[in-house]
Structure formats: structure tokens, C-alpha cells
Design a protein around this motif. Sequence first.
Motif, PDB file in Angstrom:
ATOM      1  N   ALA A   6       0.800  -1.228   0.000  1.00  0.00           N
ATOM      2  CA  ALA A   6       0.000   0.000   0.000  1.00  0.00           C
ATOM      3  C   ALA A   6       0.829   1.274   0.000  1.00  0.00           C
ATOM      4  O   ALA A   6       0.275   2.360  -0.160  1.00  0.00           O
ATOM      5  CB  ALA A   6      -0.946   0.005   1.206  1.00  0.00           C
ATOM      6  N   GLY A   7       2.139   1.148   0.206  1.00  0.00           N
ATOM      7  CA  GLY A   7       2.996   2.321   0.275  1.00  0.00           C
ATOM      8  C   GLY A   7       3.346   2.697   1.703  1.00  0.00           C
ATOM      9  O   GLY A   7       2.536   2.537   2.625  1.00  0.00           O
ATOM     10  N   SER A   8       4.550   3.196   1.884  1.00  0.00           N
ATOM     11  CA  SER A   8       5.013   3.577   3.222  1.00  0.00           C
ATOM     12  C   SER A   8       4.157   4.691   3.816  1.00  0.00           C
ATOM     13  O   SER A   8       3.915   4.725   5.029  1.00  0.00           O
ATOM     14  CB  SER A   8       6.478   4.017   3.165  1.00  0.00           C
ATOM     15  N   GLY A   9       3.698   5.611   2.965  1.00  0.00           N
ATOM     16  CA  GLY A   9       2.899   6.724   3.462  1.00  0.00           C
ATOM     17  C   GLY A   9       1.631   6.259   4.142  1.00  0.00           C
ATOM     18  O   GLY A   9       1.235   6.823   5.182  1.00  0.00           O
ATOM     19  N   ALA A  10       0.981   5.241   3.596  1.00  0.00           N
ATOM     20  CA  ALA A  10      -0.258   4.740   4.190  1.00  0.00           C
ATOM     21  C   ALA A  10       0.013   4.093   5.544  1.00  0.00           C
ATOM     22  O   ALA A  10      -0.761   4.266   6.497  1.00  0.00           O
ATOM     23  CB  ALA A  10      -0.923   3.738   3.257  1.00  0.00           C
ATOM     24  N   LYS A  43      -8.900  -3.551   2.926  1.00  0.00           N
ATOM     25  CA  LYS A  43      -9.127  -4.994   2.917  1.00  0.00           C
ATOM     26  C   LYS A  43      -8.056  -5.717   2.117  1.00  0.00           C
ATOM     27  O   LYS A  43      -7.537  -6.759   2.528  1.00  0.00           O
ATOM     28  CB  LYS A  43     -10.514  -5.307   2.355  1.00  0.00           C
ATOM     29  N   GLU A  44      -7.698  -5.155   0.953  1.00  0.00           N
ATOM     30  CA  GLU A  44      -6.694  -5.799   0.109  1.00  0.00           C
ATOM     31  C   GLU A  44      -5.376  -5.938   0.852  1.00  0.00           C
ATOM     32  O   GLU A  44      -4.752  -7.000   0.847  1.00  0.00           O
ATOM     33  CB  GLU A  44      -6.484  -5.009  -1.177  1.00  0.00           C
ATOM     34  N   THR A  45      -4.941  -4.845   1.492  1.00  0.00           N
ATOM     35  CA  THR A  45      -3.647  -4.872   2.189  1.00  0.00           C
ATOM     36  C   THR A  45      -3.686  -5.803   3.389  1.00  0.00           C
ATOM     37  O   THR A  45      -2.733  -6.560   3.632  1.00  0.00           O
ATOM     38  CB  THR A  45      -3.257  -3.454   2.628  1.00  0.00           C
ATOM     39  N   GLN A  46      -4.765  -5.777   4.148  1.00  0.00           N
ATOM     40  CA  GLN A  46      -4.870  -6.652   5.315  1.00  0.00           C
ATOM     41  C   GLN A  46      -4.843  -8.123   4.901  1.00  0.00           C
ATOM     42  O   GLN A  46      -4.179  -8.948   5.540  1.00  0.00           O
ATOM     43  CB  GLN A  46      -6.143  -6.321   6.089  1.00  0.00           C
TER      44      GLN A  46
END
Length: 332
Positions: free
Chosen positions: A146-150, A161-164
Amino acid sequence: MRAPTAAILAVGATAAVAGAALLQAAGEDPVGAALSLAVPSEYQDLVEEAGRTCPEVTPDLLAALLSQESRFDPEAQSPAGAQGIAQFMPSTWESHGIDGNSDGKRDVWDPEDAIPSSARYLCTVAEEVSDVPGDKQQNMLAAYNAGSGAVKKYGGIPPYKETQTYVRAITDASKQPSGSGRIVSGGQAKTAISAAEKMIGKPYSWGGGNAAGPSTGICCSPSGKSGASITGFDCSGLTLYAYAKAGITLPRTAAAQYAASRRIDFKQARPGDLIFYGSSAAAGIHHVGIYVGGPYMIDAPRPGTQVRYSRIDSMDDLYAVARPVHASSKEI
């Protein structure tokens, strides 16, 4: 009772093509061929070496990530434009791709470049989120997806949901013992199918089922249904139980079971293989069943149903067929 073989009536285009291929395989014997190693032999040394690039990256974790991203396919390309065995977006490859084999070029399609680049990029994002509370490896995987910023914004794994699902699947798969040299035998496939057949009629329970058999579940499914008062199985609880009876340990969730299995061509599917449903590996596998031949599988479909024979086209997002790979296998 074995489910009958019949012509397939596809619900969606993907299910139609895949289901027809599965139907062609219906007359074959149950699983009897040896599986390849969880990491293809040509990539084992690369994964072992790259998997020690920094403390947060291990060979097992890197192998699980590559399996989740591309199933070790160096020619993989996603609809979003991700490329190669490590599924780099072109912009990310431009800034983080390295010449891993020192041949004078950085080639995203070359595993000798892409695998060490993936490990190096994991280490880079691990450093970027090193001050974020929580599990460092999981934060690293979340940042990779998802990127470090997120990850910084939400102080850990972001509520996507996708990242989890991505983090959970890779973490679970990376903790499984190596499947080196072990196979799913014909006897094991038959045993798993037989175990699942004996559970036909058991109620669906969200979060229910384990290696010992039916169990009460948890709250709550995406539709808000609780399994806390129901003794039974959800989809992955059933497959976990069936293969436990065959001496093979599977992870708990459908997504993690996919990551811990080897994807095969639909035309090569044999009874005992696992059938997965979802839009993509990264977006989340949401359902799994055990193929029994023809257009049929045994599964625990959803709240309000029971373990049963279902047509493989009962859902229109058929994603893949895969064979379990696990070190706990034993010959039956």
C-alpha cells in the motif's frame, strides 16, 4: 456418494472456460503425481540469497511474497500493469530495480534481477516504516503493498481490505514449514475427499472448523452473520480439516491456503485439488472448495447453508486451481 458428472453450465466467462477445462479432466485418476517444491528449483538459490538482504526479510517470507504475487511466473503481468515474478509497477522498477546478475542491464522480466530487487525494495520500505509501532515484518509487507505513506498515516497496517488480506496471507504462508521433497499422494487426495464427504450436511459456521473437525465459529461474516453459536465449518475450515485427516497441515484462511499451494493449469486439475475464488491473489481469495471431478466440488458455501456438493460455476469469480504443498505430509 460421489457427485455425478454433467455438462457445465457456466455462470460467468471465467468460470465457463475454467469449468470446461475441469470437466475435461474428470475422467483422470486422483492426484498421483509428485508436486514440485514450494519454490521452483531454478529460483531456490536466488530466494535463499536475497532472503538475507536485511533482518526483516527471510527466505521463507520472500518465497511467500513471490508466490502470492505471481506464483513464481517470470512472465506474469497484472491488469494494473505490474510486471514479472515480483510484480513491480514500471515506476517502482525504475526507481528500485537493480542489476542482480551484473549483466549490464536491469530487466524486470529476469528473475535474477527481479528477485533480489524485490528483497532490496522490501528492506527499503522496512527502513521507511521502522519507527511505526507494531510488527516490523507486517508493517513492511503493508508498505510494500500500500505504500510507506499509508502505513505511517495509520500507524500500522492500513484499514484496506486488500492490504490486510495480503499481509495475513504472506505472513501465514511464510510460517509454514518447508514442503521440500514431500508430495500429495493419490492416497492423500482420496483421504481428504473422503473426510470432506463425511462432513456433508454439517452447517456453515463463519470461522468454524479446525483440524479436529467441526467447531463453533466467530463473529462476523461480511454479511454480519455470526458463527459463534453454530458448530460446523466455513470454507477454509473444511479444507483444513479434510487435509489434516490426510496428514497435511494447511493454513487457516482461503487466501493463506492459496499462498501455501502450487497453482496448476485448469486442464491438469485432478480430484483433491483446491479450487479458489476471488478477483486476484492480492485483492483476496474469499472461497475455497475441494475438487471431486466433473463440474463439482465439496465446499461450505456461505452462512445459512451446509457442507455439500456444489458446481464449480456456483460462483462467477473462479480464480485458480492449486495443489497443497506442505512438509507435514505423510504417505497414506
